[in-house]
Design an enzyme around this catalytic site. Sequence first.
Site, PDB file in Angstrom:
ATOM      1  N   THR A 175      -5.626   4.148  -6.540  1.00 19.38           N
ATOM      2  CA  THR A 175      -5.042   4.392  -5.218  1.00 19.38           C
ATOM      3  C   THR A 175      -4.172   5.640  -5.345  1.00 19.38           C
ATOM      4  O   THR A 175      -3.764   6.006  -6.451  1.00 19.38           O
ATOM      5  CB  THR A 175      -4.157   3.217  -4.771  1.00 19.38           C
ATOM      6  OG1 THR A 175      -3.053   3.130  -5.690  1.00 19.38           O
ATOM      7  CG2 THR A 175      -4.915   1.909  -4.786  1.00 19.38           C
ATOM      8  N   GLU A 320      -8.944  -0.537  -2.309  1.00 20.06           N
ATOM      9  CA  GLU A 320      -9.077  -1.936  -2.725  1.00 20.06           C
ATOM     10  C   GLU A 320     -10.219  -2.657  -2.019  1.00 20.06           C
ATOM     11  O   GLU A 320     -10.592  -3.753  -2.405  1.00 20.06           O
ATOM     12  CB  GLU A 320      -7.763  -2.692  -2.456  1.00 20.06           C
ATOM     13  CG  GLU A 320      -6.588  -2.243  -3.315  1.00 20.06           C
ATOM     14  CD  GLU A 320      -5.808  -1.071  -2.729  1.00 20.06           C
ATOM     15  OE1 GLU A 320      -6.393  -0.301  -1.935  1.00 20.06           O
ATOM     16  OE2 GLU A 320      -4.618  -0.921  -3.053  1.00 20.06           O
ATOM     17  N   LYS A 427      12.326  -1.025  11.810  1.00 19.28           N
ATOM     18  CA  LYS A 427      12.869  -2.321  12.220  1.00 19.28           C
ATOM     19  C   LYS A 427      14.166  -2.093  12.982  1.00 19.28           C
ATOM     20  O   LYS A 427      15.223  -1.916  12.397  1.00 19.28           O
ATOM     21  CB  LYS A 427      13.065  -3.212  10.996  1.00 19.28           C
ATOM     22  CG  LYS A 427      11.703  -3.521  10.370  1.00 19.28           C
ATOM     23  CD  LYS A 427      11.776  -4.357   9.137  1.00 19.28           C
ATOM     24  CE  LYS A 427      10.363  -4.645   8.669  1.00 19.28           C
ATOM     25  NZ  LYS A 427      10.080  -4.211   7.313  1.00 19.28           N
ATOM     26  N   TRP A 432      10.100  -4.487  16.050  1.00 15.86           N
ATOM     27  CA  TRP A 432       9.392  -3.502  15.226  1.00 15.86           C
ATOM     28  C   TRP A 432       8.871  -2.367  16.096  1.00 15.86           C
ATOM     29  O   TRP A 432       8.285  -2.606  17.150  1.00 15.86           O
ATOM     30  CB  TRP A 432       8.200  -4.162  14.513  1.00 15.86           C
ATOM     31  CG  TRP A 432       8.604  -5.019  13.361  1.00 15.86           C
ATOM     32  CD1 TRP A 432       9.857  -5.463  13.073  1.00 15.86           C
ATOM     33  CD2 TRP A 432       7.747  -5.542  12.335  1.00 15.86           C
ATOM     34  NE1 TRP A 432       9.842  -6.237  11.948  1.00 15.86           N
ATOM     35  CE2 TRP A 432       8.562  -6.310  11.471  1.00 15.86           C
ATOM     36  CE3 TRP A 432       6.391  -5.451  12.069  1.00 15.86           C
ATOM     37  CZ2 TRP A 432       8.052  -6.966  10.355  1.00 15.86           C
ATOM     38  CZ3 TRP A 432       5.874  -6.097  10.967  1.00 15.86           C
ATOM     39  CH2 TRP A 432       6.705  -6.848  10.116  1.00 15.86           C
TER      40      TRP A 432
HETATM   41  P1  ADP Z   1      -3.478   4.644  -0.297  1.00 14.32           P
HETATM   42  O1  ADP Z   1      -3.395   3.151  -0.006  1.00 14.32           O
HETATM   43  O2  ADP Z   1      -2.916   4.990  -1.615  1.00 14.32           O
HETATM   44  O3  ADP Z   1      -2.993   5.516   0.844  1.00 14.32           O
HETATM   45  P2  ADP Z   1      -6.250   4.563   0.419  1.00 14.32           P
HETATM   46  O4  ADP Z   1      -7.049   5.772   0.539  1.00 14.32           O
HETATM   47  O5  ADP Z   1      -6.851   3.390  -0.212  1.00 14.32           O
HETATM   48  O6  ADP Z   1      -5.013   4.988  -0.415  1.00 14.32           O
HETATM   49  O7  ADP Z   1      -5.672   4.254   1.841  1.00 14.32           O
HETATM   50  C1  ADP Z   1      -5.837   3.068   2.505  1.00 14.32           C
HETATM   51  C2  ADP Z   1      -4.923   3.029   3.682  1.00 14.32           C
HETATM   52  O8  ADP Z   1      -5.207   4.079   4.588  1.00 14.32           O
HETATM   53  C3  ADP Z   1      -5.069   1.777   4.510  1.00 14.32           C
HETATM   54  O9  ADP Z   1      -4.360   0.711   3.962  1.00 14.32           O
HETATM   55  C4  ADP Z   1      -4.504   2.230   5.844  1.00 14.32           C
HETATM   56  O10 ADP Z   1      -3.092   2.181   5.859  1.00 14.32           O
HETATM   57  C5  ADP Z   1      -4.924   3.666   5.915  1.00 14.32           C
HETATM   58  N1  ADP Z   1      -6.129   3.796   6.732  1.00 14.32           N
HETATM   59  C6  ADP Z   1      -7.402   3.869   6.325  1.00 14.32           C
HETATM   60  N2  ADP Z   1      -8.239   4.000   7.366  1.00 14.32           N
HETATM   61  C7  ADP Z   1      -7.470   4.015   8.477  1.00 14.32           C
HETATM   62  C8  ADP Z   1      -7.730   4.129   9.890  1.00 14.32           C
HETATM   63  N3  ADP Z   1      -8.954   4.270  10.356  1.00 14.32           N
HETATM   64  N4  ADP Z   1      -6.676   4.093  10.715  1.00 14.32           N
HETATM   65  C9  ADP Z   1      -5.414   3.955  10.257  1.00 14.32           C
HETATM   66  N5  ADP Z   1      -5.107   3.847   8.953  1.00 14.32           N
HETATM   67  C10 ADP Z   1      -6.114   3.880   8.077  1.00 14.32           C
END
Ligand code: ADP
Length: 528
Positions: A175, A320, A427, A432
Amino acid sequence: MISSIIEFAERWYPDVEVVSRSTEGPIHRYTYKEMGVRARKLASGLSTLGITAGDRVGTLAWNGYRHLELYYGVSGSGAVLHTVNPRLFAEQMAYVINHAGDQVIFTDLTFIPLLEGLKDKLSNIKHFVIMTDREHMPETSLKNVHCYEELLESGTENYQWPEFDENAPSSMCYTSGTTGNPKGVVYSHRSTLIHAMASSVPNGLNIGGLDSILLVVPQFHVNAWGVSYAALMNGCKLVLPGPAMDGKSIHELLDREKCTLSLAVPTIWMMLTGYLRESGKTLPYMKRVVIGGSAVPEAMIRSFEQDYDVKVIHAWGMTETSPLGTLNFLMPHLQELDYEAQMPTKIKQGKAIFGVDIRIVDDENKLLPHDGVAFGKLQARGHWVTSGYHGEESAIDAEGWFDTGDVATIDKDGYMMITDRTKDVIKSGGEWISSIELENVAVGHPSITEAAVIAIAHPKWDERPLLIAVKAGPIEKDELLDYMSKHIAKWQLPNDIMFVEELPHGATGKLNKLKLRDDYSDYKFPDA
Ligand code: ADP
């Protein structure tokens, strides 16, 4: 076995092309038949580097045909492909390479200086393989250096792909480490294949043999969203853009290779639509564009669909979840609505695809209703959702649910909408406020290019939002606040706005809010 995918493409789609913009410059073309031969030669050549089943092999590379060969050659041989994100900070890069236990690194020419700077920290690495031919081999201070094309020549095309347990690890990806050290997610042959099959179906990415796919999403980012596998399963032409991801270069490939489908994060599409507007060029061949990784701005959906007649598929997922979790397609009763009435659903992240399940729960893990209003922690489980991180305890509960770190609503039709990440919501006095919602509203103003909202401590309300924005044209704070007040409740309005030249981004192109929180740690609101 992942090798069964390349065997299939080689046998049934031998003449379908893989087109790559190479790091050396020119466009490279060959067919799945040629790729299959080279992947076998590579797999057999790996043994000369001492690589055996289960060993980790790192890559530092752009999207290209050699990287694709590694996807199949390494995983197919039983070793584990670790695609390292070259945009990580140097310290983090050394950390992930060491933590994964990589033994060999395959690198594009681009990243040699970076590796030379890191080499003393990479104690496990026994060999570096430079992904080029003899003619382009550079001088380097790296030790035990090999030339990719020579390694292939040393291998044999009579190599037989081995068969082993489908649960064996095939690849891994870290990640981006927006909170602390990056964490390693390991994929298996089984999870990778099921994910790629599920993602191909019409309710998924809708990939078929008529498609020519421009794969902009990096091969170092969650296996290029699984499309490095799905394209071959469907016999699609695959176009790989190498390091050139500016609007002009992307358009050139889309046009010349008659691409019907492409995938990337919003930042890339912002560059492309900017280029299209300036140049007056169009997208005559493109039918669908998959956008994910962060929320798709409404203006981007409108631009693709209304200006260029390209259908937007909004997707949500994470490292993940392999990554696909939800995809947005409109059900028949929504298709019947007029375009404006469809928009509130189009901007959502979509519905779960078969094979992965999602739910929203409150702080006590109680299920929340699907009313499109209640929001809570988004959890996922399924065949391609990780059960934990490399070298750590399990990350799922007794029923297999994984906490995504996202906050979401789900409406009565099952459309999920991300309202924030757990650590980014503001918050304010027990309520929220979604930072993402405020950002979306702000960028809806034509004079704002990009916006970030972070929580700042407030003596009365605990936290209040601060908006940090990049201007596209002249605009003052009051004008922006006035505009925003027409779209959100007054109590949600940011307490202050800062205009900056640019916002910090992390290794996957997302806003780096950790850095922003750090930068503004001493900031105090005028009314506080
Ligand atoms: P990291 O968690 O380190 O940023 P990832 O590339 O795995 O790396 O990112 C996943 C996160 O990206 C998701 O948990 C979400 O918060 C965000 N995300 C992915 N796709 C979308 C989307 N279409 N809209 C909003 N957020 C998104």
